[in-house]
Structures are given as C-alpha cells and as structure tokens.
Write an enzyme that holds these catalytic residues in place. Structure first.
Site, PDB file in Angstrom:
ATOM      1  N   HIS A 300      68.069  23.420  -3.555  1.00  0.00           N
ATOM      2  CA  HIS A 300      68.497  22.034  -3.727  1.00  0.00           C
ATOM      3  C   HIS A 300      67.392  21.251  -4.423  1.00  0.00           C
ATOM      4  O   HIS A 300      66.277  21.164  -3.904  1.00  0.00           O
ATOM      5  CB  HIS A 300      68.814  21.400  -2.367  1.00  0.00           C
ATOM      6  CG  HIS A 300      70.077  21.903  -1.751  1.00  0.00           C
ATOM      7  ND1 HIS A 300      70.228  22.076  -0.381  1.00  0.00           N
ATOM      8  CD2 HIS A 300      71.260  22.281  -2.296  1.00  0.00           C
ATOM      9  CE1 HIS A 300      71.446  22.515  -0.135  1.00  0.00           C
ATOM     10  NE2 HIS A 300      72.084  22.656  -1.268  1.00  0.00           N
ATOM     11  N   PHE A 474      63.028  22.098  -0.735  1.00  0.00           N
ATOM     12  CA  PHE A 474      62.522  23.192   0.104  1.00  0.00           C
ATOM     13  C   PHE A 474      63.634  24.018   0.749  1.00  0.00           C
ATOM     14  O   PHE A 474      63.539  24.380   1.908  1.00  0.00           O
ATOM     15  CB  PHE A 474      61.565  22.676   1.183  1.00  0.00           C
ATOM     16  CG  PHE A 474      60.641  21.591   0.716  1.00  0.00           C
ATOM     17  CD1 PHE A 474      59.790  21.797  -0.356  1.00  0.00           C
ATOM     18  CD2 PHE A 474      60.621  20.359   1.342  1.00  0.00           C
ATOM     19  CE1 PHE A 474      58.930  20.794  -0.795  1.00  0.00           C
ATOM     20  CE2 PHE A 474      59.767  19.345   0.913  1.00  0.00           C
ATOM     21  CZ  PHE A 474      58.916  19.566  -0.166  1.00  0.00           C
ATOM     22  N   HIS A 475      64.678  24.357  -0.013  1.00  0.00           N
ATOM     23  CA  HIS A 475      65.811  25.113   0.522  1.00  0.00           C
ATOM     24  C   HIS A 475      66.083  26.386  -0.283  1.00  0.00           C
ATOM     25  O   HIS A 475      67.238  26.648  -0.631  1.00  0.00           O
ATOM     26  CB  HIS A 475      67.081  24.254   0.530  1.00  0.00           C
ATOM     27  CG  HIS A 475      67.016  23.045   1.388  1.00  0.00           C
ATOM     28  ND1 HIS A 475      67.901  21.994   1.268  1.00  0.00           N
ATOM     29  CD2 HIS A 475      66.166  22.698   2.392  1.00  0.00           C
ATOM     30  CE1 HIS A 475      67.610  21.061   2.153  1.00  0.00           C
ATOM     31  NE2 HIS A 475      66.551  21.461   2.842  1.00  0.00           N
ATOM     32  N   PRO A 476      65.108  27.230  -0.574  1.00  0.00           N
ATOM     33  CA  PRO A 476      65.410  28.437  -1.347  1.00  0.00           C
ATOM     34  C   PRO A 476      66.225  29.433  -0.521  1.00  0.00           C
ATOM     35  O   PRO A 476      65.897  29.725   0.622  1.00  0.00           O
ATOM     36  CB  PRO A 476      64.020  28.998  -1.683  1.00  0.00           C
ATOM     37  CG  PRO A 476      63.129  28.493  -0.589  1.00  0.00           C
ATOM     38  CD  PRO A 476      63.662  27.138  -0.242  1.00  0.00           C
TER      39      PRO A 476
END
Length: 545
Positions: A300, A474-476
């Site tokens: 995101h 910070f949503h890998p």
C-alpha cells in the site's frame, strides 16, 4: 578450516521468525506438550521502553535494535526515489514497531482468495480465527471475540481537527462508522488499536510471553537463519548463526518460515529454492525450481497530503514546545492517555475513488500532525496529514537476493504506480481529499493545501506529484503466494509446492493484498495455519498406525 556448527534438536517444529505470525505459531503449537518447538528470532528481546510506549514507533523505525533497516531500489513511479522500508527485528516483529491498528480487511478480499481456488480461505472460513484471537474492549458479540490473546481497545485521545475531517467526509457521502471490522469497512471513524490501557500490545506480549515458560518451547534470539537443509525433496532443518556462531537445528517434523514478505523468500532463495536463472546467476545450486519465489510483491502506497490550518490545536504546536513535551510526558505518566498513546493514525476512512468500485478501494489515515518524512521534525506550523492509499493496487513488484551472503539485504522493488489504473486512482484520491477539505467543517479552520499543492490539476500531473510525496505504509505481501498457478509458492494448506515438511506462514502467502492494514490478517493466517499443522500431524499419526 570452517568453524564447527553447534547441533541442536531434533524438534518437531522449527519456526523461523518470531514476528506477528511466529509468536502465534509458537503459542499454538507448543500448547501440545508432546511436541517440541524451536522459535528462532534474528533480533533481540522486546525489553526497550520504546517497544511499550505507543509513540515509540518513531524511535524504533531506523534503529538497528528494532529495525532491519531495509531500503527499496530507486522507484521509477516515485520519480527515482528510494524509500526506507522498516521491518521489525525483535520479538514480536513488526507488531512491536508498527502502527497498532486493528483491521481485518473486507469480506470480499477473502472471498476473492477462495475464488482463486484456495479452499478454506473465504470470509466465512477465516472469520472464526479473527474471533478466536481477539480480546475486544466491548466483549464478545456477533462481530468480536473476548478472552483471546490479541487485545483491541479504543484510542485514548481526541483532536478537534480529526472530528472536523470526519464531519467533512460525511458531507462527501462517506458514512460515519464505529467499527471497520464487520466485513464491509466503508465509512469514517476512529481506528481501534492493539493496546492495553495505553501500552502497545504486540504478539510477543499477547502470544509468546504466556507460552515462554513451557518446557517444550525453546526461543533463541539473535539467531539469524541462513539456509534450509534438504535431503532430496524433504526439508530436514536449517543452518543459522546465533550471536555470530554457526549452528544447525534438525526438524523431525516441519520447518515453518514465518520471516515475512522479505525474509521468507530470501531464505528460500539462499537455500536454492526459486527461479533457476536467478539462483544460477548468484552461484547458488538449484535444489528446487519454483519461479514464483520473491515475485508478486504488493504494498500500500500512501499519498501524504498535508493541509495547513488555523485556530485549532495540532501536534505540531504541542511537540515543538518544551512545555508541550513536558505536558505530554506527564499526562502519559499519570494517566496513560494523550499524544504518547498515539497510533501513527487516529482517524480512518474507507471510501470509493469512483462509482465503479463495488467496495471501498481507498483508505485514509488522518493524523493531527505533519512532517516531511518519518524521522524528520514536525513542521513548525499547525497542520494535519490526510494520507490516502489505493487498497488494491495493480502494480506488482519483487524481492530477490543480491548474492549468496545471508547478511546482504535483498533487492526490494515494489514497482509503485507502474500501471495506468494505479496512476489514475492516485489522481482521483487526491481530488477526493481536496473535496473533503473544501467542506465547511475544515474550512472553519481555513484548511489550505500544502502538499502536493494546487498547481497540480491534470491526472498525469497529480500522479507525478503523488510520486514525489508518497511513501510505503509498510504492508508488503504476496512474495510466496498461495495458489496453484505458475507463480504460486504454497498450496491452500501453506505447504511449499513440491517439497515435504516445509510451510510458509506470514504475509507473503497472500495472493492479493487485503483492503486494510495487514498485521491482524497475519495473526489470523497463523491461527489457521496452526490448526492445519496440527490436523496434518494427527492425520500422519493415524496413517502410521
């Protein structure tokens, strides 16, 4: 002469990574006293004060005792910028340094996974696992659980400017909501957080600590995995270094990678599992061809629009004042309330970028503060930030090793804003933000666009401006995707295709990213995986008998 390796084991289960998934797995698997579980964590213990005080994420990100310190490669969609890419390197992993927001995503996310052929992953299948873990402040009801390890509470502060944003969003057709976690998250309201009475509640606190005294659970910190060991197509353990000394652990049962969307594909590739061409280019012998390892990266991207305001209080004024800092510290010390309990974002909104969207495809994280980048000082003028991200980006990136050395960080290429649709949604999201900020509740405080600035108006101008101000949220996910297609790495039971006794259990298995923050979906994934692992163990025992 090579240094001799310490041999430990055998263990029934070796869990690699004590992050959001690993702590859950360690708890659930070691609940059976007949099995021995080893949990490996490359970082240290979560005993630093900033792992406990919620605002501590500002100090954890970038600090080597808490963060791996990754950076992306230069991103064309961000006009050549490279981004810091924080990942937790501590017990609890990212749950010890993240934004603490409790969000499940949308029912349609999981139904979509099921439609891809992943049996058992529809909303009705996964919802009970969210409830199992949960300890919700309102108690058990149709939508929430109570008594679980994963504490969920209301936030312990309020801001006039955030209420004004919520009122303005309502005037733009975004309904008010008090709960984003019923399966349809459309609306505007305050986020719920993983805290207990103003203190961060990580998976290390909630899941690992209660299990840590079990005699059948061994937890090793400062233990960095290197490579899996294989005998033919069966995984038998792994090599690692603990405090710099070589060691090897033997698994009588399974090895479970729970090292996240960066760490899990890295370990697979270092072990000779992945795309043969890439492995051979780095001088690594191919043990098992699996071309999807490290592919399908999704994240995101938040576009951080900033608005100056007048006549209202924001954190910019408070934190830039010595008296204000003293007041914040005293309030937290005495009452566990106030700005030191802040999640990075307090107010959220889920909305549609245009009428063609069946469910919300935008998420707002609204903050009563502004700064140029995380780690930079707050601006000296009063302002708020309305970060907005495309929840379902089309862009796909990759994470791959740069060489055979486990100490070398992999190449992270999210490939942000690389499709016309993603660039169009970026432009539309800025326009929606402008529409919200033009409403009377915010104009009462003379909201004035500071970033990106009103000079940008056309689609391509806005998409380019987004590339200048956007950053990861910070949503890998997705780099060891679940499925049966040519790029799938694990099956619906999270077993690595073509290998025995190896699973991946973390955000990397998501075939598509969830429509919201990803930490609590990872807790759910680990809960469900633990059930499947136990079921498979019982099935194997019956077959052997």
């Amino acid at each position: 002469m090579p240094e001799p390796r310490e041999e430990i084991g055998p263990f029934d289960y070796i869990v690699v990574g004590a992050g959001s998934a690993g702590c859950v797995l360690a708890n659930r698997l070691s609940a059976d006293p007949e099995v021995k579980v080893l949990l490996l964590e490359a970082g240290g213990k979560d005993d630093w004060i900033w792992f406990k005080i919620p605002i501590g994420y500002l100090y954890c990100m970038g600090d080597p005792r808490a963060d791996w310190g990754y950076r992306t490669e230069p991103e064309p969609g961000l006009n050549g910028r490279a981004l810091n890419y924080p990942r937790g390197k501590v017990l609890g992993g990212c749950s010890s340094i993240n934004g603490m927001l409790y969000l499940r995503g949308q029912a349609a996310d999981y139904d979509g996974w099921r439609q891809m052929g992943n049996l058992g992953w529809a909303w009705d299948d996964v919802r009970p696992y969210f409830l199992r873990s949960e300890d919700h402040f309102a108690g058990a009801n149709a939508d929430h659980g109570a008594g679980g390890e994963w504490r969920v509470e209301r936030q312990r502060l309020s801001w006039e400017i955030l209420e004004a944003f919520a009122q303005a969003a309502e005037l733009c057709g975004i309904p008010r909501t008090d709960d984003f976690n019923r399966g349809d998250n459309e609306g505007v309201g305050l986020f719920h957080v993983n805290q207990r009475r103003g203190v961060r509640w990580s998976t290390a606190t909630g899941f690992l600590k209660p299990a840590s005294r079990r005699p059948n659970l061994t937890v090793l910190t400062h233990a960095q995995a290197e490579r899996l060991t294989l005998e033919g197509g069966r995984v038998t353990g792994l090599t690692f270094r603990r405090d710099g000394r070589p060691a090897h652990a033997t698994a009588a049962g399974e090895v479970i990678l729970a090292s996240g969307s960066i760490g899990s594909p890295q370990i697979l590739e270092l072990s000779g599992i992945g795309d043969p061409e890439l492995l051979q280019a780095h001088g690594i012998a191919v043990r098992h061809a699996l071309p999807g390892v490290g592919e399908n990266l999704q994240d995101h991207l938040q576009i951080r629009t900033v608005y100056k305001v007048q006549g209202t209080r924001t954190l910019n004024q408070v934190a830039n004042s010595l008296l204000g800092k003293m007041g914040m510290g005293l309030e937290y010390l005495l009452r566990r309330t106030g700005p030191l309990t802040m999640a990075p974002s307090q107010l959220g909104a889920f909305a549609k970028s245009d009428s063609s969207q069946a469910t919300p495809n935008l998420e707002y994280h609204v903050q009563p503060l502004s700064l140029d980048a995380f780690g930079e000082p707050l601006h000296r003028f009063p302002a708020f930030t309305a970060s907005v991200c495309n929840l379902r980006p089309e862009s796909r990136g990759s994470i791959h090793i740069k060489g055979p050395d486990p100490q070398t960080a992999p190449a992270i290429r999210p490939n942000y804003l690389s499709t016309p649709a993603d660039r169009r949604v970026a432009a539309e999201s800025i326009r929606l933000t402008r529409k919200i900020c033009a409403q009377e509740p915010l104009q009462r405080f003379q909201a004035e666009e500071f970033k990106p600035g009103l000079d940008f108006a056309r689609d391509e101008e806005l998409a380019s401006a987004a590339g200048d101000i956007a950053t990861t949220i910070f949503h890998p996910v997705g780099t060891c995707k679940m499925g049966s297609d040519s790029l799938a790495v694990v099956d619906a039971r999270l077993r690595v295709h073509g290998l025995q006794r190896l699973r991946v259990v973390d955000a990397s298995i998501m075939p598509t990213i969830t429509s919201g923050n990803t930490n609590s979906p990872v807790v759910m994934i680990a809960e469900k995986a633990a059930d499947m692992i136990r079921e498979d163990r019982r099935s194997a025992a019956r077959s052997a008998a």
